[in-house]
Design an enzyme around this catalytic site. Structure first.
Site, PDB file in Angstrom:
ATOM      1  N   ASP A 241       0.669  -0.796  -0.096  1.00 17.32           N
ATOM      2  CA  ASP A 241      -0.179   0.418   0.026  1.00 17.32           C
ATOM      3  C   ASP A 241       0.799   1.097  -0.356  1.00 17.32           C
ATOM      4  OD1 ASP A 241      -1.860   1.588   0.661  1.00 17.32           O
ATOM      5  OD2 ASP A 241      -3.289   0.136   1.482  1.00 17.32           O
ATOM      6  N   HIS A 336      -7.969  -2.188  -9.743  1.00 17.59           N
ATOM      7  CA  HIS A 336      -7.852  -0.626  -8.936  1.00 17.59           C
ATOM      8  C   HIS A 336      -6.832   0.123  -9.559  1.00 17.59           C
ATOM      9  CE1 HIS A 336      -8.775   2.134  -5.808  1.00 17.59           C
ATOM     10  NE2 HIS A 336      -6.887   2.755  -5.222  1.00 17.59           N
TER      11      HIS A 336
END
Length: 427
Positions: A241, A336
């Site tokens: 992330d 995404h």
């Protein structure tokens, strides 16, 4: 969580202990309190932890996290701290003059107390503090102002359009109690006790002039526990992330992250930054019911190493034009990373700082865990809103596994050159 690297420093004396002289040297004259010219609305401590061998270990890296970086707020330092708590506070008062006065008093108190916390430590200024015996642990305090405060204080003409409320998005399941707020208090450190005790102390010093609207603690993996403490951290879905983030050394960093309001009523925010805070619950039971390949298709990256599908390394640029033998995109149309890419958002970029949260299970047995997401940018309209709109319009596959339950936008102004505090040029 950008995966950027922090510089190393040493504030120890010859015995390996952190000395006061070394501490002061590590921060520097302007960095001690964050009150110098160009410093954003935050304050940072000198050292993270001590008594670690200077051998490139995780502990040595943590210890080296010192002071504000290039005048930026502690919330933007790299590496990011292992623990944070973000709170929204509402200022008490009905009439505009009372709201202005209360807000100024709170900001002035936090301005002075944050400086004292970092120069002396909480245990030295608050007898019986829970952090007694703990080092500053890279403590950093960042303060922001919400649009509601400016409206309530009779300063709507000084509210930048950048600070407008966000539009509704497809993944929103917002709870009013977890949204908005007059002031943001962002406290980070390597130790959760240091974070908790600093938050409690700052709120106590604000007294009855303000009340907490919402709060959320967050965490990352501990550098000490990581096999490679320089690697990009992972979120609770198991995905890396923060791979693609603007680097402070990039020429476009300032224009993408720092606001430009050189003149007029908005000059109080010139050189500041706008932060979007989102509480994003992850539907982890549904997520982990998927096969690995299906999870990778949702994100567009391999889970094993974070490389984009079709790529070799985490830092590889995603090839959005690549096709497989079946003629379909290697990175799926609803992935995404495809929909969030600059190619899909007219070049939108923001500095993302994400932290996990885990509050256990609610009374109905549902997991209350996810991402405490903060996005720092020069203008949320061309940053966060542009990206989230692209995710909505492209039917982002990740939306099936997340819910945005809390939301707020804050302006983090620069500290005035005269050291008058965060409220000096506005309130």
């Amino acid at each position: 969580m950008s995966g950027t690297r922090g510089h190393r420093g040493d504030a120890r004396d010859g015995s390996g202990r952190v000395s006061r002289r070394g501490l002061l040297s590590a921060v520097g004259a302007a960095g001690l309190t964050g009150l110098g010219a160009g410093g954003l609305g935050g304050y940072a401590s000198a050292v993270a932890v001590g008594a670690a061998a200077d051998d490139g270990s995780a502990l040595a890296s943590v210890r080296a996290r010192s002071g504000p970086e290039a005048g930026r707020p502690p919330a933007l330092r790299t590496p990011t701290p292992a623990h944070v708590q973000v709170l929204a506070v509402d200022v008490r008062g009905e009439e505009a003059a009372k709201v202005r006065a209360s807000a100024r008093e709170v900001l002035d108190v936090w301005h002075g107390e944050a400086a004292a916390l970092h120069e002396r430590g909480l245990a030295a200024i608050d007898e019986g503090a829970p952090s007694e015996g703990l080092r500053p642990a890279s403590l950093g305090v960042t303060v922001g102002l919400g649009g509601s405060l400016l409206d309530r204080a009779g300063l709507a003409d000084r509210r930048p359009p950048h600070l407008a409320e966000l539009p509704e998005f497809g993944a929103d399941d917002l709870r009013p109690a977890w949204c908005g707020g007059d002031l943001m208090l962002h406290v980070g450190a390597e130790d959760p006790v240091v974070v908790s005790s600093a938050v409690e102390y700052l709120l106590r010093r604000a007294g009855d002039r303000a009340r907490v609207r919402w709060a959320l603690p967050g965490f990352q993996r501990s550098p000490v526990a990581a096999e490679d403490h320089t690697a990009t951290p992972r979120n609770l879905m198991g995905s890396v992330d923060g791979t693609v983030n603007p680097e402070p050394t990039e020429p476009l960093f300032d224009s993408q992250v720092l606001a430009s309001h050189p003149e007029g009523a908005l000059s109080w925010m010139d050189g500041g930054s706008y932060v979007v805070v989102r509480r994003i619950r992850m539907l982890l039971d549904d997520w982990f019911a998927l096969e690995t390949a299906d999870r990778e298709a949702v994100i567009g990256r391999r889970l094993s190493d974070g490389a984009p599908l079709g790529g070799d390394r985490e830092d590889d640029r995603p090839d959005l034009a690549a096709r497989g033998d079946d003629g379909e995109p290697v990175i799926p149309r609803r992935a995404h990373i495809r929909l969030a890419s600059p190619e899909s958002t007219l070049g939108a970029r923001m500095l993302r700082r994400g932290f996990n949260y885990d509050l256990g299970w609610d009374a109905e047995g549902r997991r209350q865990a996810g991402l405490l997401f903060t996005a720092w940018q020069a203008d949320p309209r061309s940053g966060f809103t542009a990206v989230q709109t692209s995710l909505d319009e492209g039917a982002d596959a990740l939306n099936d596994f997340i819910r945005h339950e809390g939301s707020a936008v804050f302006a983090v102004p620069p500290v005035p050159e005269d050291g008058s505090g965060l409220a000096g040029t506005l309130l």
